[in-house]
Write an enzyme that holds these catalytic residues in place. Structure first.
Site, PDB file in Angstrom:
ATOM      1  N   HIS A 181      44.134  40.007  34.001  1.00 24.57           N
ATOM      2  CA  HIS A 181      42.890  39.895  33.241  1.00 24.57           C
ATOM      3  C   HIS A 181      42.323  41.293  33.010  1.00 24.57           C
ATOM      4  CE1 HIS A 181      42.392  35.473  34.603  1.00 24.57           C
ATOM      5  NE2 HIS A 181      43.019  35.554  33.454  1.00 24.57           N
ATOM      6  N   ALA A 182      42.193  41.627  31.728  1.00 24.06           N
ATOM      7  CA  ALA A 182      41.892  43.001  31.326  1.00 24.06           C
ATOM      8  C   ALA A 182      40.628  43.564  31.962  1.00 24.06           C
ATOM      9  CB  ALA A 182      41.773  43.037  29.804  1.00 24.06           C
ATOM     10  N   ARG A 183      39.589  42.765  31.981  1.00 24.50           N
ATOM     11  CA  ARG A 183      38.283  43.314  32.369  1.00 24.50           C
ATOM     12  C   ARG A 183      38.115  43.501  33.867  1.00 24.50           C
ATOM     13  NH1 ARG A 183      35.008  37.869  30.565  1.00 24.50           N
ATOM     14  NH2 ARG A 183      35.549  36.536  32.326  1.00 24.50           N
ATOM     15  N   ARG A 255      47.020  31.565  32.405  1.00 30.31           N
ATOM     16  CA  ARG A 255      47.187  30.163  32.006  1.00 30.31           C
ATOM     17  C   ARG A 255      48.518  29.994  31.269  1.00 30.31           C
ATOM     18  NH1 ARG A 255      43.379  30.550  34.660  1.00 30.31           N
ATOM     19  NH2 ARG A 255      41.297  29.606  34.493  1.00 30.31           N
ATOM     20  N   HIS A 307      42.661  39.587  41.370  1.00 33.15           N
ATOM     21  CA  HIS A 307      41.658  39.273  40.350  1.00 33.15           C
ATOM     22  C   HIS A 307      40.282  39.671  40.856  1.00 33.15           C
ATOM     23  CE1 HIS A 307      44.065  36.857  37.450  1.00 33.15           C
ATOM     24  NE2 HIS A 307      44.890  36.858  38.487  1.00 33.15           N
ATOM     25  N   PHE A 309      36.170  38.131  40.177  1.00 33.27           N
ATOM     26  CA  PHE A 309      35.692  38.432  41.507  1.00 33.27           C
ATOM     27  C   PHE A 309      35.279  37.148  42.217  1.00 33.27           C
ATOM     28  CE2 PHE A 309      31.149  37.647  40.592  1.00 33.27           C
ATOM     29  CZ  PHE A 309      31.174  37.619  39.222  1.00 33.27           C
ATOM     30  N   GLU A 384      40.692  36.839  44.763  1.00 30.90           N
ATOM     31  CA  GLU A 384      39.499  37.263  44.025  1.00 30.90           C
ATOM     32  C   GLU A 384      38.775  38.302  44.875  1.00 30.90           C
ATOM     33  OE1 GLU A 384      38.685  36.366  41.008  1.00 30.90           O
ATOM     34  OE2 GLU A 384      39.808  34.522  40.640  1.00 30.90           O
TER      35      GLU A 384
HETATM   36 ZN   LIG Z   1      41.054  37.085  36.772  1.00 31.67          ZN
END
Ligand SMILES: [Zn+2]
Ligand SMILES: *[C@@H]1O[C@H](CO)[C@@H](O)[C@H](O)[C@H]1NC(C)=O
Length: 423
Positions: A181-183, A255, A307, A309, A384
């Protein structure tokens, strides 16, 4: 500064704007509801994080969601109708994003330029250069493989760490990836620090003598770079291979795995933030993880996807909330890692939660965690990382804390693997 200059600057920012303008007027709400209701939100809105009932102040399951002004008009009545309590926590996301950018700049100015690579947010190129330099310096233990090109043609590098050149087939393998996930900017620094602890600051030689490691520190470089230059909230890849991609580019890498893929109708909509893609493994980015795991499938003992958070270790099955046959080991190893982190965490930080992804949060399909478990890797987790009060906008000042505490957990997980699967 003279008043005129201030006026001109203000005017300039109004006229020209900046890349955070698109979040002008977007607000963040904490919404409490049932797991089904939050799943419905996940399919339709941008959920930044979720908080299980056991840890929420309302005693209910909570999600932090972003609402554009248009979404607000649609969804606040929905919350009302369904008796979901909601509180506004951020009035204007654009302001928060500008603050974050300033904080990063300030931190950079305060520090000397040669801080370790994991103490700042780096560009994709810098990370790749660092990895190549490491491979050149530690040729006996580190191999950097150009695993694939991203959709936009960036090199995705995979790091193999082994004292036996990956030739001792009795050694269990641990696979770790970051920035699917980029952000989620704090994840590559954690991966880079793990590499450092294994290769440079060898804290425990058992960890490389008795285990082999595969680490992919930046799975989604297109999305990552885009989140730096264009859209801080970008999560997906940047591919344009699917119908509707012109309007809604990119796929949610977490996903896109071939496990219960296609069983959630909503994930089939290219414009949702959790779009699963046109086919399983449609993304070259997710195929890098797939191939790395499959090549070592007989030895892969643990897989951790980093990941941000929420401070959680989540395990399968995310698609229905039932447990894999080794559910007890999954929980045990997860708790050992979580406790190791909690022992060295910041005072006042949330303690880690360990549990089944669907029971702790909500149903998900096509995740790397469930796919790796299904193909035979015994210990697979979504990790996370902590967000403190910043979510995934954690300032770089927290990086030394996050990388070291997470390393404590990973190290404990590695010891568990040696105990149970080592020779
Ligand atoms: Zn993520
Ligand atoms: C839940 O999903 C897993 C993985 O697809 C499957 O093996 C299991 O049978 C399912 N359990 C139930 C109760 O449906």
């Amino acid at each position: 500064m003279s008043r005129l200059v201030v006026c001109l600057l203000l005017l300039a920012s109004v006229v020209y704007g900046d890349r955070h303008d698109k979040y002008e007027g977007h607000q963040l709400y904490r919404v409490a509801g049932s797991s089904e209701e939050i799943t419905n939100l996940d399919n339709n809105l941008d959920i930044l994080s979720a908080n299980p009932a056991s840890r929420s102040t309302s005693g209910k399951f909570e999600a932090l969601v972003r609402l554009s002004p248009e979404e607000k008009a649609e969804w606040i009545p929905y919350f009302e109708r369904n008796g979901m309590t909601y509180t506004k926590v951020v009035d204007n996301l654009a302001t928060i994003l500008r603050d974050e950018e300033n904080k990063i700049e300030q931190a950079r100015r305060r520090r000397d330029s040669d801080v370790p690579i994991w103490e700042d947010f780096r560009r994709h190129e810098e990370i790749n250069e660092h990895l190549d330099a490491l491979a050149a310096e530690y040729p006996d233990t580190v191999t950097v493989i150009n695993a694939a090109l991203s959709y936009e043609g960036r090199q995705i590098k995979l790091v193999r760490i082994s004292t036996s050149r990956f030739e001792d087939l009795r050694k269990p393998v641990i696979v770790i990836d970051a920035a699917v996930h980029a952000r989620e900017w704090i994840t590559p620094p954690v991966a880079l620090y793990i590499i450092n602890q294994l290769v440079v600051d060898i804290v425990d030689s058992d960890l490389t003598e008795r285990l082999d490691w595969i680490i992919i520190p930046l799975v989604n470089p297109d999305g990552y770079e885009y989140s730096i230059d264009e859209d801080r909230m970008w999560r997906k890849t940047r591919s344009l291979n699917h119908p509707g991609s012109f309007e809604c580019p990119g796929v949610d890498g977490n996903r896109n795995f071939d496990h219960e893929w296609g069983t959630n109708e909503n994930a089939g909509n290219p414009c949702t933030i959790v779009y699963e893609g046109p086919t399983p493994f449609s993304e070259s980015e997710t195929r890098v993880i797939r191939d790395a795991v499959q090549q070592q499938i007989n030895r892969a003992a643990m897989y951790i996807s980093l990941h941000s958070f929420g401070s959680m270790f989540l395990y399968a099955w995310g698609n229905n909330g039932s447990l894999p046959i080794n559910g007890l080991s999954l929980h045990l190893a997860g708790v050992r890692m979580a406790q190791a982190i909690d022992n060295v965490a910041l005072e006042g930080a949330d303690t880690y939660i360990v549990g089944n992804a669907a029971q702790v949060l909500y149903f998900t399909t096509g995740t790397s965690r469930d796919w790796t478990r299904a193909v035979g890797v015994p210990l697979t987790y979504t990790l996370e990382l902590p967000g403190y009060e910043y979510g995934f906008l954690v300032p770089s000042d927290y990086l030394p804390q996050i990388v070291t505490e997470t390393w404590s957990g990973i190290r404990e997980g590695a010891k568990y693997v040696i105990d149970v699967y080592g020779v």
